[in-house]
Structure formats: structure tokens, C-alpha cells
Design a protein around this motif. Structure first.
Motif, PDB file in Angstrom:
ATOM      1  N   ASP A  34      33.713 -36.035 -30.194  1.00  0.00           N
ATOM      2  CA  ASP A  34      33.534 -36.119 -28.748  1.00  0.00           C
ATOM      3  C   ASP A  34      34.860 -36.267 -28.022  1.00  0.00           C
ATOM      4  O   ASP A  34      35.096 -35.657 -26.975  1.00  0.00           O
ATOM      5  CB  ASP A  34      32.584 -37.265 -28.381  1.00  0.00           C
ATOM      6  N   GLU A  36      37.736 -35.248 -29.122  1.00  0.00           N
ATOM      7  CA  GLU A  36      38.460 -33.990 -29.240  1.00  0.00           C
ATOM      8  C   GLU A  36      38.117 -33.062 -28.079  1.00  0.00           C
ATOM      9  O   GLU A  36      38.951 -32.296 -27.615  1.00  0.00           O
ATOM     10  CB  GLU A  36      38.110 -33.298 -30.565  1.00  0.00           C
ATOM     11  N   CYS A  37      36.889 -33.162 -27.606  1.00  0.00           N
ATOM     12  CA  CYS A  37      36.435 -32.284 -26.534  1.00  0.00           C
ATOM     13  C   CYS A  37      36.730 -32.857 -25.152  1.00  0.00           C
ATOM     14  O   CYS A  37      36.932 -32.112 -24.193  1.00  0.00           O
ATOM     15  CB  CYS A  37      34.935 -32.020 -26.673  1.00  0.00           C
ATOM     16  N   ASN A  39      39.226 -34.272 -23.033  1.00  0.00           N
ATOM     17  CA  ASN A  39      40.671 -34.468 -22.965  1.00  0.00           C
ATOM     18  C   ASN A  39      41.062 -35.664 -22.111  1.00  0.00           C
ATOM     19  O   ASN A  39      42.080 -36.296 -22.338  1.00  0.00           O
ATOM     20  CB  ASN A  39      41.342 -33.210 -22.403  1.00  0.00           C
ATOM     21  N   ARG A  42      41.424 -38.947 -24.268  1.00  0.00           N
ATOM     22  CA  ARG A  42      41.767 -38.648 -25.650  1.00  0.00           C
ATOM     23  C   ARG A  42      42.818 -39.574 -26.253  1.00  0.00           C
ATOM     24  O   ARG A  42      42.687 -39.996 -27.394  1.00  0.00           O
ATOM     25  CB  ARG A  42      42.247 -37.202 -25.752  1.00  0.00           C
ATOM     26  N   ARG A 133      32.795 -25.938 -20.801  1.00  0.00           N
ATOM     27  CA  ARG A 133      33.834 -26.080 -21.817  1.00  0.00           C
ATOM     28  C   ARG A 133      33.426 -27.089 -22.887  1.00  0.00           C
ATOM     29  O   ARG A 133      33.606 -26.847 -24.085  1.00  0.00           O
ATOM     30  CB  ARG A 133      35.150 -26.529 -21.164  1.00  0.00           C
ATOM     31  N   LEU A 134      32.851 -28.223 -22.467  1.00  0.00           N
ATOM     32  CA  LEU A 134      32.440 -29.255 -23.420  1.00  0.00           C
ATOM     33  C   LEU A 134      31.347 -28.746 -24.351  1.00  0.00           C
ATOM     34  O   LEU A 134      31.374 -29.005 -25.554  1.00  0.00           O
ATOM     35  CB  LEU A 134      31.941 -30.491 -22.665  1.00  0.00           C
ATOM     36  N   CYS A 137      32.838 -26.529 -26.940  1.00  0.00           N
ATOM     37  CA  CYS A 137      33.634 -27.329 -27.877  1.00  0.00           C
ATOM     38  C   CYS A 137      32.736 -28.069 -28.865  1.00  0.00           C
ATOM     39  O   CYS A 137      32.986 -28.073 -30.078  1.00  0.00           O
ATOM     40  CB  CYS A 137      34.507 -28.315 -27.097  1.00  0.00           C
ATOM     41  N   LEU A 138      31.673 -28.683 -28.369  1.00  0.00           N
ATOM     42  CA  LEU A 138      30.751 -29.425 -29.234  1.00  0.00           C
ATOM     43  C   LEU A 138      30.047 -28.501 -30.222  1.00  0.00           C
ATOM     44  O   LEU A 138      29.821 -28.862 -31.378  1.00  0.00           O
ATOM     45  CB  LEU A 138      29.706 -30.158 -28.387  1.00  0.00           C
ATOM     46  N   THR A 141      31.937 -27.931 -33.459  1.00  0.00           N
ATOM     47  CA  THR A 141      32.155 -29.046 -34.379  1.00  0.00           C
ATOM     48  C   THR A 141      31.074 -29.053 -35.466  1.00  0.00           C
ATOM     49  O   THR A 141      30.118 -28.280 -35.413  1.00  0.00           O
ATOM     50  CB  THR A 141      32.121 -30.392 -33.634  1.00  0.00           C
TER      51      THR A 141
END
Length: 270
Positions: A34, A36-37, A39, A42, A133-134, A137-138, A141
Motif C-alpha cells: 500500500d 509503495e502505491c 507516494n 511513503r 493510479r492507485l 498499482c495495487l 502487486t
């Protein structure tokens, strides 16, 4: 060197050493799927560890070498750092205090609602502008695929309390929909589609699952909340230690100034 200077040097050496596990924990936190996605959240613990390292090294050298200038710089930086840490601690506590989780009857895991989390998290993490975007990204993973390796039967899955908020929200449909378990990421034949809008968004396409669901947004916030509540404990311990070190360092600085004035006074009488 006066006793206070020795104590300050020792305590700052300990604080310097403590910066190593703090930085390591920050790197671990940043490596979570989470974070990592997201920013925005982070690297704060890593930055905290580096700041503690630099400030503690300055205080250690100033106390050990009996350098008034370094001690003065150290005290100024430490005061600023303590103030910033208190602001971060209070802010993190406030934005992570609301808990959007709720217990599901007959399940070992919890499910989550976006409405239960703080407005700041909702507006800055899972708003519509960021979610495209999230979501992508998820989906890249291994958060959901690894569930299929860990759980074989429905009973194993339903009774587990090891399922993370992110997995609960993104990898399966809401329990209220009445889907039947095939495996953790494959569900069929819903019996109550009207129970939740997310019921219509669930997909057995492994690249889609419930990544478009509000429950996935809530699961991401639940994960962030859980991890950052743990980080808050590190911040609390750090603030307490730094305040303790700061008080002794102030004593050391006053001691250095007093001895300097006394030496100059004696030289003036010679």
C-alpha cells in the motif's frame, strides 16, 4: 568534561544508534504494497531516522569535544526537530483515529467502509483523482494472488484473522452480496446483489477483482491506518527520548558556558 557533558555524549550516541532501527523500519514500511502505491506517505519514518542520526551526531561531537558552537547548533536543531515530531505525531494520531472497520458475523476478518475514515485520508489518498493510479498499482502487486496460496477451503478463509484490510477490501466481494466461495479470488452466484453497490463492481477477472470497489478504497485506508498507528509508537518513544536528551544537553551547554566564564574570570585576575 563535566558529568552533564558525558551524559549528553552517551545519550546522543544511543540516539544515534536508535536511528538505525528507525530508518530500517521506515524502509520496511515504505516497502509495503500500500505504501509503495501511496507516494504521499511513503518515506516519513526514513526521513525521521536520518534527521535523528544527523542531530544526534552533532550533539555527540559537541558534548564529547566540548564545543560550545556545536552544542548551540545541536540544541537549536533538536528544539526544531522535537517540535516537528510533536506536530507529526499529533497529526498522525488525529487522521488515523477514525476506524472504518466493522465485524462480519461468522468471519475472522473485518470489512471496511470509506465513510468510517478521516476526511483527510479520504481527500488526499483515495479521491477520484488519485484512485485510477492507485488501482493500477495495487493490481500489479501480489496482495491478492498470494491468498490463493495461503487458503484452500472456504472454512480456512472465513475463519482467518490474518487477512489484511487491503485483502479484505480488494480481493473479494463484500460478504453481504452473498457470493459463494470457490477460492479467495473467485466467487460465484451472488444471492443479494442489492445489498451493496460494490456487489455489481466485483469481477472474477483477476486483473479487476474489487479494485473498482469502495471497499477496496476502504481497505487501503485500513491498511494505512494500521501501519501508521504502529509508526506512531515509534514516534512517541522517539519524542520522549529526544526530550530527555534535550534537557540534559541544555544542562551541558549551561555548564560549558559557566566554565568558560569562570576561566575567563580567573584569567582576568592573573
Amino acid at each position: 568534561m563535566a558529568l552533564a557533558n558525558n551524559l549528553t555524549a552517551i545519550l546522543n550516541l544511543l540516539a544515534l544508534l536508535c536511528s538505525i532501527p528507525i530508518t530500517a523500519s521506515g524502509i520496511w514500511l515504505a516497502s509495503k504494497p500500500d505504501n509503495e502505491c501511496v507516494n504521499l506517505l511513503r518515506w516519513p519514518v526514513v526521513v525521521l531516522g536520518v534527521l535523528i542520526l544527523v542531530v544526534s551526531a552533532t550533539g555527540f561531537i559537541g558534548a564529547y569535544k566540548y564545543k560550545e558552537t556545536l552544542l548551540a547548533v545541536y540544541l537549536c536543531c533538536m528544539a526544531i526537530l522535537i517540535g516537528l515530531l510533536l506536530v507529526v505525531l499529533i497529526f498522525a494520531f488525529v487522521v488515523t483515529r477514525p476506524d472504518g472497520s466493522y465485524q462480519v458475523p461468522g468471519r475472522g476478518y473485518k470489512e471496511y467502509r470509506v465513510e468510517g475514515f478521516s476526511n483527510w485520508l479520504k481527500e488526499n489518498v483515495v479521491d477520484s483523482k488519485n484512485w485510477v493510479r492507485l488501482r493500477a498499482c495495487l493490481a500489479d502487486t501480489n496482495v491478492c494472488p498470494k491468498l490463493n496460496q495461503e487458503f484452500i477451503t472456504a472454512d480456512q478463509f472465513y475463519s482467518s484473522n490474518k487477512i489484511t484490510p487491503l485483502q479484505s477490501g480488494c480481493c473479494k466481494p463484500p460478504t453481504a452480496c452473498g457470493y459463494n466461495f470457490v477460492n479467495p479470488t473467485l466467487w460465484l452466484n451472488p444471492s443479494n446483489m442489492a445489498a451493496d453497490a460494490d456487489c455489481y463492481l466485483w469481477s472474477n477477472d483477476q486483473s479487476q477483482l474489487c479494485y473498482n470497489c469502495n471497499s477496496c478504497k476502504a481497505g487501503l485506508l485500513g491498511n494505512l491506518r494500521k501501519e501508521w498507528r504502529k509508526a506512531n509508537l515509534i514516534l512517541i518513544i522517539t519524542v520522549v527520548v529526544l526530550i530527555w536528551v534535550y534537557v540534559i544537553a541544555c544542562s551541558a551547554f549551561r555548564n560549558a558556558q559557566t566554565e568558560d566564564l569562570f576561566r575567563k574570570y580567573k584569567q582576568g585576575w592573573v
